[in-house]
Design an enzyme around this catalytic site. Structure first.
Site, PDB file in Angstrom:
ATOM      1  N   GLU B  56       0.870  -1.172   0.000  1.00 26.11           N
ATOM      2  CA  GLU B  56       0.000   0.000   0.000  1.00 26.11           C
ATOM      3  C   GLU B  56       0.908   1.224   0.000  1.00 26.11           C
ATOM      4  O   GLU B  56       1.723   1.385   0.905  1.00 26.11           O
ATOM      5  CB  GLU B  56      -0.853   0.051   1.259  1.00 26.11           C
ATOM      6  CG  GLU B  56      -1.741  -1.155   1.487  1.00 26.11           C
ATOM      7  CD  GLU B  56      -2.367  -1.108   2.882  1.00 26.11           C
ATOM      8  OE1 GLU B  56      -2.139  -0.127   3.622  1.00 26.11           O
ATOM      9  OE2 GLU B  56      -3.078  -2.050   3.223  1.00 26.11           O
ATOM     10  N   ASP B  67      -4.335   8.393  11.655  1.00 27.59           N
ATOM     11  CA  ASP B  67      -2.970   7.922  11.853  1.00 27.59           C
ATOM     12  C   ASP B  67      -2.410   8.378  13.184  1.00 27.59           C
ATOM     13  O   ASP B  67      -2.652   9.489  13.639  1.00 27.59           O
ATOM     14  CB  ASP B  67      -2.075   8.415  10.707  1.00 27.59           C
ATOM     15  CG  ASP B  67      -2.350   7.646   9.425  1.00 27.59           C
ATOM     16  OD1 ASP B  67      -2.187   6.413   9.447  1.00 27.59           O
ATOM     17  OD2 ASP B  67      -2.747   8.266   8.429  1.00 27.59           O
TER      18      ASP B  67
END
Lengths: 423, 275
Positions: B56, B67
């Site tokens: 990815e 995140d």
């Protein structure tokens, strides 16, 4: 005086649609981990607003705790500077905690209790939403964590102390631009990890559906009261309603009741910082483009790759590169107008209201006052202008003192004052 | 929309091949442009050389709300270095060309794609040799336009499911996706964790009840032991922050960074074969 109660005004709104869209704006752009929680908020809010016990409890809090209805004040000496137009202030600064933010916070605090959650998190820019949230958490006995950008903890230090006094934990956010946008990012990160126990008490009319609708509904009381107060006072509707717009909660609150009144202009004042044509501003509706930020489609200050551009404003509460989706819709439909107001214009309006009326407004609200001064000169003495005075200025005295040179200078004089045209 | 594995897609083929070998697939993540565009390309190639079946490529974003600190730091470095969407697409192209045996996905928040243009992004990603997209803040309800564009260009759309997703919701999400289903092991943001939550195994089982798509587990996996544990109940193991951390720890020593991520990929690849 208004005799409307929460049970009358909460169900009164027709938009958004079932997916949370105001025209092309709004929706729900959230991670899967938050879908269940956001749906729970939406479902519980629908039940609550139809529940007489909920609306009665909210009414009682707004009256006996907040001090609603807030007054409407004629400001004659200030009006003289606004082309002679009659300026009326809706005094949200006189609410408990010093701003409009408490209206939404009390509604969502009651909702949190209904959902059986025991911890509240919130973002804050100027600290007014954080103070209101910390206040409600003290009142209801919830654990409270407030996320605030490091830049804002410094320029709004008084409010950091207030939140801590009320028992909240204040987390200084050091990522990104270290302002409101990044405080929201950090609050979302907390929420994803703690969603079982925690409600994210979002402070403005942005975010994923149902927040833009729900936060607006809790603030509709501002416009519902003000419309009746203006009618009672003047015998007619105002020519214009003016409010500052960062995320846009006080503006949606005062605008909403007037939307069907086609003859009433709705004017939002955005923070233009050093100028809307400079890189340092927060005039999202004036200079931004449609995009997705913090859970909804709306206007965003962004570059051509969809990266958010850092905003700038002397006012922490307006220093945000997004805006509520209903404002985006009102702009595109032409029902509302949005004007940029610079730091300097806002600061001059702040001092003018202080010295002509004995009312020290928040720097956020001073943007609306600057807009009213400009508009009054355009419309002339026959006009009536209703202004949302969304908050009081105690929190801003450090910024204002530095700006105008109000602190004693060991060298004597106040050079800064002169530089900004001080009298 | 594809309700079953898209047999024609490269991603489905790679996951099926891993299954045929009676092992879980290893999926590695790194942001594009980190620490530089070319350095990032070399690092992602090293992931595949170490043993990742699928990579990815993250599209760094100014507001990475899902995140944790590690990937935030990497995104920040990439953005301050001036990484653009076109650089991320070039990363995909170079990695896909160097490693035709691997599938290259892009993982990105929605606004950059929206701004670039949904159809244009799908076309350019497919032209670069990309296999599909993971769009963690684009829920199924908002994804119709993207899925149409992705289908037109033969791209898979991988949706995320979470421990908080209820069973009827899982069915809706998996029905819309293709390639595989990304099962978030824990409630939280990206980052390494000492334990993979017990929630993950339950979520994989509940997800499998709704779909024939492979179910891969990410969030918090960083060691070979954890990879082996997850491989015991999932079709694939997704690792991101642990790779980013290795690169951050190596500082300016690129050779050391590449060795470290290649070695970690090797350990993890052994792990997914120890189920």
């Amino acid at each position: 005086m208004s005799d409307k109660s929460a049970k009358d005004y909460l169900p009164g709104a027709q938009v958004p649609d079932a997916r949370g869209y105001f025209g092309a704006y709004g929706g729900r752009f959230i991670p899967e981990a938050l879908v269940a929680a956001v749906e729970q908020v939406a479902e519980e809010y629908e039940k609550a607003k139809a529940d007489p016990a909920f609306t009665a409890e909210l009414d009682a809090l707004l009256k006996d705790y907040t001090g609603r209805p807030s007054p409407l004040t004629d400001v004659h000496r200030f009006s003289a500077e606004a082309g002679g137009a009659r300026v009326l202030l809706k005094r949200e600064d006189l609410n408990h905690t010093g701003s409009h933010k408490i209206n939404n916070v009390l509604g969502q605090a009651l909702l949190t209790r209904r959902m059986g959650k025991t911890r509240i998190i919130a973002e804050t820019g100027a600290g007014q939403h954080g103070v209101a949230t910390a206040t409600a958490c003290a009142l209801f006995g919830f654990d409270c964590t407030i996320y605030m950008g490091e830049v804002d903890t410094q320029r709004q230090a008084l409010n950091v102390a207030r939140m801590r006094m009320l028992g909240a934990e204040v987390v200084s956010v050091k990522s990104g631009s270290r302002t409101l946008k990044d405080a929201i990012n950090e609050a979302f990160r907390d929420w994803v990890a703690n969603v079982d126990s925690t409600h994210y008490l979002f402070g403005t009319v942005a975010g994923p559906h149902p927040f833009p609708m729900m936060v607006r509904d809790f603030h509709r009381v501002i416009g519902v009261e003000a419309r009746q107060q203006v009618l009672d006072r003047t015998g007619r509707l105002p020519d214009a309603v003016v409010a500052c717009v960062g995320g846009g909660s006080n503006a949606m609150g005062i605008f909403h009741e007037f939307i069907p009144d086609a003859g009433v202009r709705l004017i939002g004042c955005e923070a233009a910082g050093e100028g809307a044509d400079t890189p340092k501003h927060a005039a999202t509706l004036t200079k931004g483009d449609p995009g997705v930020l913090h859970g909804s489609r709306t206007y965003v200050l962004q570059d051509e790759d969809g990266q958010t551009i850092e905003s700038h404003s002397i006012s922490a509460g307006l220093d945000y590169p997004g805006v509520g989706p209903e404002h985006a819709w009102l702009k595109d439909t032409g029902r509302a107008e949005y004007r940029p107001v610079t730091d300097d214009a806002a600061m001059q309006a702040l001092r003018l209201l202080s010295r002509t009326e004995g009312i020290i407004p928040a720097i956020e609200s001073a943007h609306a006052l600057a807009g009213a001064l400009e508009l009054g000169r355009e419309l002339g003495p026959e006009a009536t202008i209703l202004v949302s005075l969304s908050g009081r200025g105690d929190k801003d005295m450090h910024t204002a003192a530095e700006y105008f040179g109000l602190y004693d200078d060991p060298a004597g004089g106040s050079a800064h004052d002169a530089a900004h045209g001080g009298k | 929309m594809a309700n079953k594995p898209n047999e024609a897609s490269k991603l489905s083929g790679i996951l099926a091949a891993a299954k045929a070998e009676n092992r879980a697939a290893l999926i590695g993540y790194l942001p594009g442009g980190f620490p530089t565009v070319d350095g990032g390309i070399r690092a992602i190639n090293a992931l595949i050389e170490g043993g990742c079946d699928v990579v990815e490529v993250g599209l760094p974003h100014s507001d990475p709300v899902l995140d944790g600190a590690v990937i935030q730091t990497a995104d920040d470095i990439a953005l301050r270095g001036g990484v653009r969407i076109k650089d991320v697409l070039r990363t995909v192209q170079e990695v896909a060309t160097a490693h035709p045996e691997a599938a290259v996905l892009v993982m990105t928040y929605w606004n950059p794609v929206d701004r670039y243009g949904t159809a244009r992004f799908a076309a350019d990603l497919a032209a670069a040799g990309g296999a599909g997209c993971i769009l963690p803040d684009l829920p199924v309800e908002e994804s119709e336009e993207w899925r149409k564009a992705a289908d037109e260009h033969g791209l898979d759309t991988v949706f995320v499911v979470a421990p908080s997703s209820k069973d009827p919701r899982l069915a809706e999400v998996t029905a819309a996706g293709s390639g595989f289903v990304y099962a978030a092991a824990v409630m939280g943001v990206t980052g390494t964790r000492n334990q993979v939550g017990s929630l993950a195994e339950d979520l994989v089982a509940r997800t499998r009840a709704t779909t024939d798509l492979p179910v891969c587990v990410g969030l918090g996996v960083s060691t070979a032991e954890q990879a082996a544990e997850v491989a015991g109940f999932a079709d694939g193991v997704i690792v991101g922050s642990a790779f980013v951390k290795r690169i951050l720890e190596a500082g300016d020593d690129e050779a050391a960074a590449l060795d470290a991520v290649r070695a970690l990929a090797g350990d993890l690849a052994a792990g997914v074969r120890r189920r």
